[in-house]
Write a protein that holds these residues in place. Structure first.
Motif, PDB file in Angstrom:
ATOM      1  N   PHE A  29       0.898  -1.260   0.005  1.00 42.63           N
ATOM      2  CA  PHE A  29       0.037   0.159  -0.061  1.00 42.63           C
ATOM      3  C   PHE A  29       0.871   1.134   0.014  1.00 42.63           C
ATOM      4  CE2 PHE A  29      -2.215   3.477   2.316  1.00 42.63           C
ATOM      5  CZ  PHE A  29      -3.291   3.637   1.555  1.00 42.63           C
ATOM      6  N   LEU A  32       2.341   1.930  -3.371  1.00 43.24           N
ATOM      7  CA  LEU A  32       1.267   2.155  -4.360  1.00 43.24           C
ATOM      8  C   LEU A  32       0.918   3.799  -4.102  1.00 43.24           C
ATOM      9  CD1 LEU A  32      -0.726   1.142  -6.564  1.00 43.24           C
ATOM     10  CD2 LEU A  32      -2.187   0.538  -4.770  1.00 43.24           C
ATOM     11  N   VAL A  33       0.787   4.291  -2.908  1.00 46.86           N
ATOM     12  CA  VAL A  33       0.330   5.560  -2.938  1.00 46.86           C
ATOM     13  C   VAL A  33       1.417   6.645  -2.394  1.00 46.86           C
ATOM     14  CG1 VAL A  33      -1.862   4.811  -2.192  1.00 46.86           C
ATOM     15  CG2 VAL A  33      -0.354   5.143  -0.401  1.00 46.86           C
ATOM     16  N   VAL A  93      -8.834  -2.407   0.104  1.00 45.63           N
ATOM     17  CA  VAL A  93      -8.094  -1.484  -0.660  1.00 45.63           C
ATOM     18  C   VAL A  93      -7.968  -2.530  -2.111  1.00 45.63           C
ATOM     19  CG1 VAL A  93      -6.030  -0.162  -1.360  1.00 45.63           C
ATOM     20  CG2 VAL A  93      -7.035   0.025   1.087  1.00 45.63           C
ATOM     21  N   TYR A  95      -6.406  -2.592  -6.259  1.00 46.13           N
ATOM     22  CA  TYR A  95      -5.483  -1.841  -7.455  1.00 46.13           C
ATOM     23  C   TYR A  95      -5.900  -2.583  -8.750  1.00 46.13           C
ATOM     24  CZ  TYR A  95      -1.855   0.950  -9.655  1.00 46.13           C
ATOM     25  OH  TYR A  95      -1.328   1.473 -10.725  1.00 46.13           O
ATOM     26  N   VAL A 100      -7.039   3.139  -7.760  1.00 42.91           N
ATOM     27  CA  VAL A 100      -7.232   2.370  -6.395  1.00 42.91           C
ATOM     28  C   VAL A 100      -8.673   2.484  -5.834  1.00 42.91           C
ATOM     29  CG1 VAL A 100      -6.287   2.573  -4.145  1.00 42.91           C
ATOM     30  CG2 VAL A 100      -4.787   2.982  -5.877  1.00 42.91           C
ATOM     31  N   ASP A 113     -13.390   4.650  -6.629  1.00 43.94           N
ATOM     32  CA  ASP A 113     -12.045   4.622  -7.444  1.00 43.94           C
ATOM     33  C   ASP A 113     -11.272   5.869  -7.748  1.00 43.94           C
ATOM     34  OD1 ASP A 113     -13.458   2.155  -9.441  1.00 43.94           O
ATOM     35  OD2 ASP A 113     -13.056   2.008  -7.415  1.00 43.94           O
TER      36      ASP A 113
END
Length: 117
Positions: A29, A32-33, A93, A95, A100, A113
């Motif tokens: 996570f 990803l962000v 969560v 993806y 996401v 989303d």
């Protein structure tokens, strides 16, 4: 208006054409962000989920602040939209390579989303 923001920041949005894959661990996570902005244009939402456990951004021209943690495979957060409290909630969560998806109530509730920018 508050209900709309609650559903969005808690994150009701369009479904994605690609198959969503669950994000199962905190490090995935964070990768990803990290350093990116979560954007939901329809409601002019822009959020940054920061590595120090805070959330910063804006929605419908009001400031959004909050805190988050990763608990048992879920993104758990509490936030404020302006002066309004958005209650604590743990979210699934997912993806798909482009967006996401956050789904409230550990995957049993509303979803939104976000595009990563």
């Amino acid at each position: 208006m508050v209900r709309v923001l609650l559903m969005i920041c808690v994150l009701a949005a369009a479904s994605s054409a690609n198959a969503m894959t669950p994000v199962k661990d905190e490090s995935t996570f964070r990768d990803l962000v990290g350093g990116k902005t979560l954007v939901l244009r329809l409601y002019t939402i822009k959020l940054n989920v920061l590595g120090n456990g805070t959330i910063e951004g804006s929605a419908l021209t009001r400031k959004v602040t909050g805190s988050w943690s990763w608990i048992d495979g879920f993104f758990c957060r509490e936030m404020k939209w302006g002066t309004r409290e958005i209650p604590y909630n743990c979210q699934l969560v997912e993806y798909d390579g482009t967006e996401v998806r956050f789904t409230t109530d550990k995957g049993a509730g509303d979803s939104a989303d976000f595009v990563l920018r």
